[in-house]
Design a protein around this motif. Structure first.
Motif, PDB file in Angstrom:
ATOM      1  N   MET A 183      40.582  59.161  58.874  1.00 43.94           N
ATOM      2  CA  MET A 183      41.862  58.811  58.299  1.00 43.94           C
ATOM      3  C   MET A 183      42.248  59.823  57.212  1.00 43.94           C
ATOM      4  O   MET A 183      43.406  60.233  57.125  1.00 43.94           O
ATOM      5  CB  MET A 183      41.823  57.407  57.687  1.00 43.94           C
ATOM      6  N   GLY A 184      41.274  60.236  56.418  1.00 41.15           N
ATOM      7  CA  GLY A 184      41.550  61.243  55.391  1.00 41.15           C
ATOM      8  C   GLY A 184      41.999  62.552  56.002  1.00 41.15           C
ATOM      9  O   GLY A 184      42.932  63.193  55.496  1.00 41.15           O
ATOM     10  N   ASP A 185      41.350  62.949  57.087  1.00 40.93           N
ATOM     11  CA  ASP A 185      41.763  64.175  57.780  1.00 40.93           C
ATOM     12  C   ASP A 185      43.192  64.050  58.309  1.00 40.93           C
ATOM     13  O   ASP A 185      43.990  64.987  58.197  1.00 40.93           O
ATOM     14  CB  ASP A 185      40.806  64.487  58.934  1.00 40.93           C
ATOM     15  N   GLN A 186      43.502  62.896  58.883  1.00 40.68           N
ATOM     16  CA  GLN A 186      44.843  62.693  59.413  1.00 40.68           C
ATOM     17  C   GLN A 186      45.877  62.671  58.292  1.00 40.68           C
ATOM     18  O   GLN A 186      46.971  63.227  58.440  1.00 40.68           O
ATOM     19  CB  GLN A 186      44.909  61.398  60.227  1.00 40.68           C
ATOM     20  N   LEU A 187      45.534  62.029  57.174  1.00 40.28           N
ATOM     21  CA  LEU A 187      46.453  62.012  56.042  1.00 40.28           C
ATOM     22  C   LEU A 187      46.676  63.422  55.497  1.00 40.28           C
ATOM     23  O   LEU A 187      47.796  63.782  55.118  1.00 40.28           O
ATOM     24  CB  LEU A 187      45.923  61.103  54.926  1.00 40.28           C
ATOM     25  N   HIS A 188      45.616  64.202  55.463  1.00 37.02           N
ATOM     26  CA  HIS A 188      45.746  65.581  55.003  1.00 37.02           C
ATOM     27  C   HIS A 188      46.669  66.367  55.936  1.00 37.02           C
ATOM     28  O   HIS A 188      47.529  67.129  55.473  1.00 37.02           O
ATOM     29  CB  HIS A 188      44.364  66.237  54.929  1.00 37.02           C
ATOM     30  N   GLU A 189      46.503  66.157  57.218  1.00 37.25           N
ATOM     31  CA  GLU A 189      47.358  66.842  58.192  1.00 37.25           C
ATOM     32  C   GLU A 189      48.813  66.388  58.052  1.00 37.25           C
ATOM     33  O   GLU A 189      49.731  67.211  58.066  1.00 37.25           O
ATOM     34  CB  GLU A 189      46.849  66.578  59.617  1.00 37.25           C
ATOM     35  N   LEU A 190      49.021  65.080  57.877  1.00 42.18           N
ATOM     36  CA  LEU A 190      50.384  64.574  57.684  1.00 42.18           C
ATOM     37  C   LEU A 190      50.993  65.131  56.404  1.00 42.18           C
ATOM     38  O   LEU A 190      52.171  65.507  56.379  1.00 42.18           O
ATOM     39  CB  LEU A 190      50.390  63.046  57.629  1.00 42.18           C
ATOM     40  N   SER A 191      50.194  65.191  55.363  1.00 45.96           N
ATOM     41  CA  SER A 191      50.679  65.743  54.102  1.00 45.96           C
ATOM     42  C   SER A 191      51.087  67.200  54.278  1.00 45.96           C
ATOM     43  O   SER A 191      52.114  67.634  53.754  1.00 45.96           O
ATOM     44  CB  SER A 191      49.591  65.625  53.037  1.00 45.96           C
ATOM     45  N   ARG A 192      50.285  67.925  55.033  1.00 48.30           N
ATOM     46  CA  ARG A 192      50.606  69.333  55.302  1.00 48.30           C
ATOM     47  C   ARG A 192      51.926  69.442  56.057  1.00 48.30           C
ATOM     48  O   ARG A 192      52.730  70.338  55.793  1.00 48.30           O
ATOM     49  CB  ARG A 192      49.471  69.965  56.104  1.00 48.30           C
ATOM     50  N   LEU A 193      52.174  68.510  56.976  1.00 51.45           N
ATOM     51  CA  LEU A 193      53.411  68.559  57.754  1.00 51.45           C
ATOM     52  C   LEU A 193      54.617  68.075  56.951  1.00 51.45           C
ATOM     53  O   LEU A 193      55.728  68.586  57.119  1.00 51.45           O
ATOM     54  CB  LEU A 193      53.272  67.695  59.015  1.00 51.45           C
ATOM     55  N   VAL A 194      54.419  67.108  56.073  1.00 47.13           N
ATOM     56  CA  VAL A 194      55.530  66.491  55.352  1.00 47.13           C
ATOM     57  C   VAL A 194      55.934  67.288  54.117  1.00 47.13           C
ATOM     58  O   VAL A 194      57.097  67.271  53.729  1.00 47.13           O
ATOM     59  CB  VAL A 194      55.159  65.035  54.978  1.00 47.13           C
ATOM     60  N   THR A 195      55.020  67.996  53.509  1.00 49.13           N
ATOM     61  CA  THR A 195      55.302  68.713  52.261  1.00 49.13           C
ATOM     62  C   THR A 195      56.517  69.628  52.348  1.00 49.13           C
ATOM     63  O   THR A 195      57.353  69.615  51.440  1.00 49.13           O
ATOM     64  CB  THR A 195      54.056  69.495  51.810  1.00 49.13           C
ATOM     65  N   PRO A 196      56.687  70.402  53.399  1.00 46.30           N
ATOM     66  CA  PRO A 196      57.859  71.291  53.423  1.00 46.30           C
ATOM     67  C   PRO A 196      59.172  70.602  53.807  1.00 46.30           C
ATOM     68  O   PRO A 196      60.234  71.232  53.743  1.00 46.30           O
ATOM     69  CB  PRO A 196      57.484  72.348  54.469  1.00 46.30           C
ATOM     70  N   LEU A 197      59.145  69.336  54.168  1.00 43.65           N
ATOM     71  CA  LEU A 197      60.363  68.685  54.653  1.00 43.65           C
ATOM     72  C   LEU A 197      61.492  68.615  53.621  1.00 43.65           C
ATOM     73  O   LEU A 197      62.656  68.857  53.989  1.00 43.65           O
ATOM     74  CB  LEU A 197      60.047  67.287  55.187  1.00 43.65           C
ATOM     75  N   PRO A 198      61.255  68.310  52.352  1.00 39.59           N
ATOM     76  CA  PRO A 198      62.394  68.293  51.410  1.00 39.59           C
ATOM     77  C   PRO A 198      63.118  69.644  51.331  1.00 39.59           C
ATOM     78  O   PRO A 198      64.352  69.679  51.293  1.00 39.59           O
ATOM     79  CB  PRO A 198      61.747  67.933  50.069  1.00 39.59           C
ATOM     80  N   ASP A 199      62.339  70.728  51.326  1.00 40.40           N
ATOM     81  CA  ASP A 199      62.975  72.054  51.302  1.00 40.40           C
ATOM     82  C   ASP A 199      63.773  72.305  52.575  1.00 40.40           C
ATOM     83  O   ASP A 199      64.874  72.868  52.524  1.00 40.40           O
ATOM     84  CB  ASP A 199      61.915  73.147  51.129  1.00 40.40           C
ATOM     85  N   ARG A 200      63.240  71.870  53.694  1.00 45.72           N
ATOM     86  CA  ARG A 200      63.949  72.077  54.958  1.00 45.72           C
ATOM     87  C   ARG A 200      65.227  71.244  55.011  1.00 45.72           C
ATOM     88  O   ARG A 200      66.253  71.697  55.529  1.00 45.72           O
ATOM     89  CB  ARG A 200      63.038  71.744  56.135  1.00 45.72           C
ATOM     90  N   ILE A 201      65.176  70.022  54.462  1.00 49.17           N
ATOM     91  CA  ILE A 201      66.382  69.192  54.435  1.00 49.17           C
ATOM     92  C   ILE A 201      67.439  69.842  53.550  1.00 49.17           C
ATOM     93  O   ILE A 201      68.624  69.893  53.904  1.00 49.17           O
ATOM     94  CB  ILE A 201      66.043  67.765  53.944  1.00 49.17           C
ATOM     95  N   THR A 202      67.004  70.357  52.427  1.00 47.69           N
ATOM     96  CA  THR A 202      67.939  71.056  51.532  1.00 47.69           C
ATOM     97  C   THR A 202      68.565  72.249  52.239  1.00 47.69           C
ATOM     98  O   THR A 202      69.773  72.487  52.145  1.00 47.69           O
ATOM     99  CB  THR A 202      67.213  71.510  50.250  1.00 47.69           C
ATOM    100  N   GLN A 203      67.749  72.999  52.964  1.00 46.55           N
ATOM    101  CA  GLN A 203      68.276  74.150  53.701  1.00 46.55           C
ATOM    102  C   GLN A 203      69.293  73.709  54.748  1.00 46.55           C
ATOM    103  O   GLN A 203      70.340  74.347  54.912  1.00 46.55           O
ATOM    104  CB  GLN A 203      67.136  74.911  54.385  1.00 46.55           C
ATOM    105  N   LEU A 204      68.984  72.623  55.458  1.00 45.82           N
ATOM    106  CA  LEU A 204      69.920  72.131  56.469  1.00 45.82           C
ATOM    107  C   LEU A 204      71.230  71.676  55.829  1.00 45.82           C
ATOM    108  O   LEU A 204      72.317  71.908  56.376  1.00 45.82           O
ATOM    109  CB  LEU A 204      69.298  70.961  57.245  1.00 45.82           C
ATOM    110  N   GLU A 205      71.131  71.010  54.688  1.00 46.83           N
ATOM    111  CA  GLU A 205      72.342  70.558  54.011  1.00 46.83           C
ATOM    112  C   GLU A 205      73.175  71.737  53.521  1.00 46.83           C
ATOM    113  O   GLU A 205      74.396  71.686  53.505  1.00 46.83           O
ATOM    114  CB  GLU A 205      71.986  69.652  52.831  1.00 46.83           C
ATOM    115  N   GLN A 206      72.524  72.797  53.111  1.00 43.74           N
ATOM    116  CA  GLN A 206      73.240  73.963  52.588  1.00 43.74           C
ATOM    117  C   GLN A 206      73.865  74.798  53.700  1.00 43.74           C
ATOM    118  O   GLN A 206      74.790  75.559  53.460  1.00 43.74           O
ATOM    119  CB  GLN A 206      72.299  74.826  51.740  1.00 43.74           C
ATOM    120  N   ARG A 207      73.377  74.680  54.898  1.00 45.08           N
ATOM    121  CA  ARG A 207      73.920  75.463  56.013  1.00 45.08           C
ATOM    122  C   ARG A 207      75.356  75.068  56.323  1.00 45.08           C
ATOM    123  O   ARG A 207      76.205  75.894  56.574  1.00 45.08           O
ATOM    124  CB  ARG A 207      73.077  75.255  57.277  1.00 45.08           C
ATOM    125  N   ASP A 208      75.603  73.765  56.370  1.00 42.22           N
ATOM    126  CA  ASP A 208      76.929  73.296  56.760  1.00 42.22           C
ATOM    127  C   ASP A 208      77.409  72.270  55.729  1.00 42.22           C
ATOM    128  O   ASP A 208      77.236  71.075  55.901  1.00 42.22           O
ATOM    129  CB  ASP A 208      76.869  72.668  58.159  1.00 42.22           C
TER     130      ASP A 208
END
Length: 138
Positions: A65-90
């Motif tokens: 479970m810790g390994d999976q949480l670490h992997e999820l954290s790795r995947l989720v961490t960049p999402l706020p920046d990506r959402i900001t980028q998407l919002e700034q595009r259009d």
């Protein structure tokens, strides 16, 4: 005097017999208690092995479970920046964060598609994500 000596010897013999009987009874009782203790020890040892096995299983699950949480954290961490980028595009499009706020206030999928310009699948995704946050799995 001889009769008192004989009586004393007989009394001493009787005392020895009583003591011998008591010793035999105590020896038998000690053996029974040793057998009972051995049975309790075997039960305790078996329970300790079962608990150890359960603990190993629990620890393995926790590590996975810790390994999976670490992997999820790795995947989720960049999402706020990506959402900001998407919002700034259009900037003309209604932002996803605003759509999330509307969903939080109870907006339906149809409301999101009409007011935010989201596709049906995007609106459904927003609604399901918000519902997942409100009703976490048990």
């Amino acid at each position: 005097m001889i009769t008192s000596l004989v009586a004393s010897v007989v009394a001493l013999a009787l005392c020895c017999l009583v003591l011998l009987g008591l010793c035999l009874w105590l020896l038998r009782r000690q053996r029974q208690q040793a057998e009972q203790q051995a049975k309790r020890d075997a039960i305790r040892d078996r329970r300790i092995k079962e608990i150890d096995s359960r603990l190993d299983t629990f620890l393995d699950g926790s590590v996975r479970m810790g390994d999976q949480l670490h992997e999820l954290s790795r995947l989720v961490t960049p999402l706020p920046d990506r959402i900001t980028q998407l919002e700034q595009r259009d900037p003309n499009n209604f932002s996803f964060s605003q759509a999330a706020k509307l969903v939080g206030m109870g907006a339906s999928v149809d409301d999101l598609t009409q007011s935010c310009g989201l596709s049906q699948s995007e609106a459904e995704l927003m609604s399901k994500l918000h519902q997942a946050r409100r009703d976490p799995p048990r």
